[in-house]
Design a protein around this motif. Structure first.
Motif, PDB file in Angstrom:
ATOM      1  N   ARG A 165       0.834  -1.199   0.000  1.00 51.18           N
ATOM      2  CA  ARG A 165       0.000   0.000   0.000  1.00 51.18           C
ATOM      3  C   ARG A 165       0.873   1.255   0.000  1.00 51.18           C
ATOM      4  O   ARG A 165       0.594   2.221  -0.695  1.00 51.18           O
ATOM      5  CB  ARG A 165      -0.919  -0.011   1.225  1.00 51.18           C
TER       6      ARG A 165
ATOM      7  N   ALA B 255      -4.365   1.719  -4.226  1.00 49.25           N
ATOM      8  CA  ALA B 255      -4.080   1.876  -2.793  1.00 49.25           C
ATOM      9  C   ALA B 255      -5.378   1.885  -1.989  1.00 49.25           C
ATOM     10  O   ALA B 255      -5.463   1.262  -0.922  1.00 49.25           O
ATOM     11  CB  ALA B 255      -3.286   3.155  -2.547  1.00 49.25           C
ATOM     12  N   TYR B 256      -6.405   2.569  -2.488  1.00 48.20           N
ATOM     13  CA  TYR B 256      -7.681   2.620  -1.775  1.00 48.20           C
ATOM     14  C   TYR B 256      -8.329   1.243  -1.687  1.00 48.20           C
ATOM     15  O   TYR B 256      -8.916   0.885  -0.660  1.00 48.20           O
ATOM     16  CB  TYR B 256      -8.644   3.597  -2.459  1.00 48.20           C
TER      17      TYR B 256
ATOM     18  N   VAL C 155      -6.717  -1.634  -1.700  1.00 49.88           N
ATOM     19  CA  VAL C 155      -5.931  -2.399  -0.720  1.00 49.88           C
ATOM     20  C   VAL C 155      -6.355  -2.029   0.699  1.00 49.88           C
ATOM     21  O   VAL C 155      -6.555  -2.908   1.549  1.00 49.88           O
ATOM     22  CB  VAL C 155      -4.419  -2.152  -0.916  1.00 49.88           C
ATOM     23  N   ILE C 156      -6.511  -0.731   0.945  1.00 52.23           N
ATOM     24  CA  ILE C 156      -6.939  -0.283   2.275  1.00 52.23           C
ATOM     25  C   ILE C 156      -8.314  -0.848   2.613  1.00 52.23           C
ATOM     26  O   ILE C 156      -8.559  -1.305   3.734  1.00 52.23           O
ATOM     27  CB  ILE C 156      -6.956   1.258   2.338  1.00 52.23           C
TER      28      ILE C 156
ATOM     29  N   SER D 234      -1.872   2.484   8.052  1.00 50.79           N
ATOM     30  CA  SER D 234      -1.854   2.782   6.615  1.00 50.79           C
ATOM     31  C   SER D 234      -1.079   4.052   6.322  1.00 50.79           C
ATOM     32  O   SER D 234      -0.235   4.089   5.414  1.00 50.79           O
ATOM     33  CB  SER D 234      -3.293   2.910   6.107  1.00 50.79           C
TER      34      SER D 234
END
Length: 199
Positions: free
Chosen positions: A36, A134-135, A137-138, A150
């Motif tokens: 991330r 990335a979003y 994955v979060i 994060s």
């Protein structure tokens, strides 16, 4: 990228200490948090590079396709629902990106200015893809981590990696000459950027 991430790292580490949270989290989550962080670093770097090739408004409009890309990625990887209105909005957004990138530059890519714009638009779109990834994955690991984890890994990876592309871009003459900030105003602006990034 380096100063923004470094200030963010200090603030995040301080907040974790105050909240008595281990900023590194559990060892099991470390690999995906590092991934991330890498996605966030690449997204930020690509966007800042695009600003050296495109007007601020154009680069920002292209980068703001991130929500649409997040919607599509979440549908593919997380099996989240996507109704017809979402599909229409995604289509309109991408048509807008093409217009901002200037169709003439795409149709006649021989002029230096056209190549310049296409490369800048590609960087901004790559930044949006990295941010959307990335979003996602979060979202996938949000039930297993604290929000500070994060942010901490994003800042940690970016602080560690930022000097390398900065030096390479400076040597290649991309994005301006690399130099240290001068005066209270520049230092203050960098600290402010880091604070806003943390918040």
């Amino acid at each position: 990228v380096f100063f923004r991430s470094f200030v963010q790292l200090i603030l995040c580490f301080t907040a974790a200490l105050l909240l008595r949270i281990n900023p590194f989290g559990s060892r099991d989550n470390a690999p995906i948090l590092l991934f991330r962080g890498l996605l966030g670093f690449l997204g930020m770097s690509f966007f800042y590079l695009s600003l050296s090739l495109l007007p601020l408004g154009d680069a920002t409009v292209i980068f703001f396709t991130t929500p649409i890309l997040t919607l599509l990625l979440a549908r593919i990887t997380l099996a989240e629902t996507m109704d017809p209105l979402d599909s229409i909005a995604a289509t309109v957004a991408f048509l807008g990106v093409i217009l901002v990138a200037h169709p003439s530059a795409i149709i006649h890519p021989t002029a230096p200015l056209a190549l310049h714009r296409i490369f800048g638009a590609a960087l901004a779109l790559a930044a949006a893809c990295c941010a959307a990834s990335a979003y996602v994955v979060i979202r996938r690991i949000s039930d297993r981590i604290h929000a500070l984890h994060s942010v901490f890994y994003f800042a940690l990876v970016a602080t560690a990696l930022a000097p390398v592309p900065a030096l390479l871009a400076s040597e290649a003459g991309v994005g301006g000459q690399l130099r240290w900030p001068v005066g209270d105003r520049e230092w203050g602006a960098l600290v402010a950027i880091g604070c806003v990034g943390f918040v």
